[in-house]
Design a protein around this motif. Sequence first.
Motif, mmCIF file in Angstrom:
data_model
loop_
_atom_site.group_PDB
_atom_site.id
_atom_site.type_symbol
_atom_site.label_atom_id
_atom_site.label_comp_id
_atom_site.label_asym_id
_atom_site.label_seq_id
_atom_site.Cartn_x
_atom_site.Cartn_y
_atom_site.Cartn_z
ATOM 1 N N ALA A 301 74.769 30.155 43.041
ATOM 2 C CA ALA A 301 73.693 29.199 43.339
ATOM 3 C C ALA A 301 73.243 28.532 42.056
ATOM 4 C CB ALA A 301 72.505 29.919 43.990
ATOM 5 N N CYS A 302 72.716 27.326 42.178
ATOM 6 C CA CYS A 302 72.128 26.646 41.017
ATOM 7 C C CYS A 302 70.711 27.196 40.801
ATOM 8 C CB CYS A 302 72.121 25.139 41.234
ATOM 9 S SG CYS A 302 70.799 24.580 42.331
ATOM 10 N N THR A 303 69.968 26.573 39.884
ATOM 11 C CA THR A 303 68.607 27.060 39.575
ATOM 12 C C THR A 303 67.664 26.854 40.751
ATOM 13 O OG1 THR A 303 69.001 26.474 37.287
ATOM 14 C CG2 THR A 303 66.717 26.818 37.933
ATOM 15 N N GLY A 304 67.688 25.659 41.337
ATOM 16 C CA GLY A 304 66.810 25.369 42.473
ATOM 17 C C GLY A 304 65.337 25.406 42.113
ATOM 18 N N ARG A 305 64.478 25.385 43.145
ATOM 19 C CA ARG A 305 63.039 25.510 42.937
ATOM 20 C C ARG A 305 62.686 26.937 42.553
ATOM 21 N NH1 ARG A 305 60.628 22.654 48.312
ATOM 22 N NH2 ARG A 305 60.685 20.514 47.596
ATOM 23 N N GLY A 307 62.524 26.299 39.256
ATOM 24 C CA GLY A 307 62.978 26.039 37.879
ATOM 25 C C GLY A 307 63.455 24.626 37.641
ATOM 26 N N CYS A 308 63.938 23.929 38.681
ATOM 27 C CA CYS A 308 64.484 22.590 38.477
ATOM 28 C C CYS A 308 63.653 21.572 39.251
ATOM 29 C CB CYS A 308 65.940 22.542 38.942
ATOM 30 S SG CYS A 308 66.609 20.869 38.842
ATOM 31 N N ALA A 309 63.214 20.534 38.537
ATOM 32 C CA ALA A 309 62.327 19.525 39.136
ATOM 33 C C ALA A 309 63.034 18.732 40.235
ATOM 34 C CB ALA A 309 61.826 18.583 38.043
ATOM 35 N N LYS A 310 64.359 18.669 40.192
ATOM 36 C CA LYS A 310 65.091 17.869 41.191
ATOM 37 C C LYS A 310 65.337 18.639 42.490
ATOM 38 C CE LYS A 310 67.714 14.696 38.299
ATOM 39 N NZ LYS A 310 67.054 14.909 37.030
ATOM 40 N N ALA A 311 65.087 19.923 42.457
ATOM 41 C CA ALA A 311 65.479 20.772 43.601
ATOM 42 C C ALA A 311 64.668 20.466 44.853
ATOM 43 C CB ALA A 311 65.311 22.240 43.226
ATOM 44 N N LEU A 312 65.355 20.494 45.984
ATOM 45 C CA LEU A 312 64.708 20.264 47.280
ATOM 46 C C LEU A 312 64.445 21.574 48.017
ATOM 47 C CD1 LEU A 312 66.966 17.248 48.358
ATOM 48 C CD2 LEU A 312 64.628 17.153 47.454
ATOM 49 N N TRP A 331 75.571 27.390 46.600
ATOM 50 C CA TRP A 331 74.313 26.823 47.100
ATOM 51 C C TRP A 331 73.705 25.930 46.023
ATOM 52 C CZ3 TRP A 331 71.413 28.483 51.668
ATOM 53 C CH2 TRP A 331 72.155 29.345 52.490
ATOM 54 N N SER A 332 73.322 24.721 46.407
ATOM 55 C CA SER A 332 72.748 23.759 45.447
ATOM 56 C C SER A 332 71.435 23.203 45.994
ATOM 57 C CB SER A 332 73.700 22.581 45.228
ATOM 58 O OG SER A 332 74.968 23.027 44.832
ATOM 59 N N GLY A 333 70.494 22.959 45.060
ATOM 60 C CA GLY A 333 69.199 22.422 45.458
ATOM 61 C C GLY A 333 69.196 20.921 45.632
ATOM 62 N N CYS A 334 70.283 20.234 45.241
ATOM 63 C CA CYS A 334 70.410 18.795 45.478
ATOM 64 C C CYS A 334 71.881 18.421 45.356
ATOM 65 C CB CYS A 334 69.538 17.978 44.517
ATOM 66 S SG CYS A 334 70.225 17.826 42.863
ATOM 67 N N ALA A 335 72.161 17.155 45.584
ATOM 68 C CA ALA A 335 73.565 16.726 45.670
ATOM 69 C C ALA A 335 74.311 16.787 44.341
ATOM 70 C CB ALA A 335 73.620 15.307 46.229
ATOM 71 N N ARG A 336 73.619 17.022 43.240
ATOM 72 C CA ARG A 336 74.347 17.123 41.955
ATOM 73 C C ARG A 336 75.235 18.362 41.901
ATOM 74 N NH1 ARG A 336 70.610 15.674 36.862
ATOM 75 N NH2 ARG A 336 72.562 16.194 35.859
ATOM 76 N N ARG A 337 74.877 19.388 42.612
ATOM 77 C CA ARG A 337 75.681 20.606 42.743
ATOM 78 C C ARG A 337 76.036 21.243 41.383
ATOM 79 N NH1 ARG A 337 80.282 18.916 46.900
ATOM 80 N NH2 ARG A 337 80.149 16.935 45.839
ATOM 81 N N CYS A 338 75.036 21.430 40.537
ATOM 82 C CA CYS A 338 75.261 22.043 39.221
ATOM 83 C C CYS A 338 75.861 23.439 39.383
ATOM 84 C CB CYS A 338 73.945 22.185 38.457
ATOM 85 S SG CYS A 338 73.125 20.618 38.154
ATOM 86 N N GLY A 339 76.820 23.762 38.521
ATOM 87 C CA GLY A 339 77.411 25.098 38.503
ATOM 88 C C GLY A 339 78.423 25.345 39.600
#
Length: 362
Positions: A301-305, A307-312, A331-339
């Motif tokens: 999973a990415c950082t998400g909420r 920790g990340c301001a972009k996360a949904l 699992w990603s908090g937005c479409a950038r899909r970090c990691g």
Amino acid sequence: MARVRVPGGQLTAAAFRTIATGAAELGDGTIELTSRANLQVRGLADGVELGTRLASAGLLPSATHERVRNVLASPLTGRDGAGFADVRPLVEALDEALCARPRLAGLSGRFLFAVDDGRGDVAWLGADIAAVLTSENTAAVLLDGEDAGLRSTVDGAPALMLACAETFLTLREHEWRVAELADGPRRLAAHLAGPPGAPRRGGAEDDGQAAVDRREGTRQGVGLVDQGAGLVSLVAGAPLGWLDRRQAAALTATGAPLVITPWRRLVVADLPADRVEEVGERLRGTGLLLDPGDPLARVTACTGRPGCAKALADVRADAAPVPGTTLPVHWSGCARRCGRPRGAVVDVVATGHGYSVTEGDR
Ligand code: SF4
């Protein structure tokens, strides 16, 4: 947050102790494993002190080049008998030579090198410049995953890789990666035609592209790996790719060298076979994943909420295995899909109204 670059993912026991102690005393104790086989220390209250400790442990060899020391390597090289040769000395030589060339500090922090011992596990992971061993003595140098015909001796590979990087800096205008340069692999190879010590492409058996095409099935899973001579490696999954304070302390207590893999796992290496059961029990007791059949070991999973301001969404709270697939699940908090891991993956992406679930390969 502080990123600790670990060329080839190889860490001595002492180096990992420095990072884990720093994370526990100066941060919130959390250490994130990245898909570039680096570490990120989270929740830092004193980044300057952490930098001082990392520098004294030899983990910050160059202030000018720190951002560009991004080097993947076959994680089990030299340990499990696979591959043509142990590429750890090659990674060290590449890192040292990279830091010694002032111009290369101008590369982007996204620029990536890889050294594959011939098994094909890291050649396809999106490196700008990758050396792939084609025998004990020879290497193909691939550009953005393409075999443009560059060859070298194994010892000559770092010099050829860095010549490619310098040529990229000469040819580029605003591009950050070889993939962004129009016709990049062909233009770089043409510019470099006939560099000293770089024989051109040999016969069909000498095919660096084959290592890239191998792709799937080369991700190192969790479990035991026999090293021979009475030694064993334990490959452990970190839940969602993050270590907590207890897990980091348990890994430190093994006293073993560690290797971070691009699949956000850890190899606890060089364990005497008679210690494996005891070490395995301790690591399992902290929640590290050692069972090859555990579906959680395939979930990242990415950082998400928050920790990340972009996360949904708070993806780390929501993340779970997806039934009916044996693919990695990210699992990603937005479409950038970090990691996101490279290759075929089930993507679970927050949309603001729930999650979309798709299967893709990139
Ligand atoms: S994928 Fe989006 S939410 Fe997740 S860390 Fe990256 S930017 Fe943030």
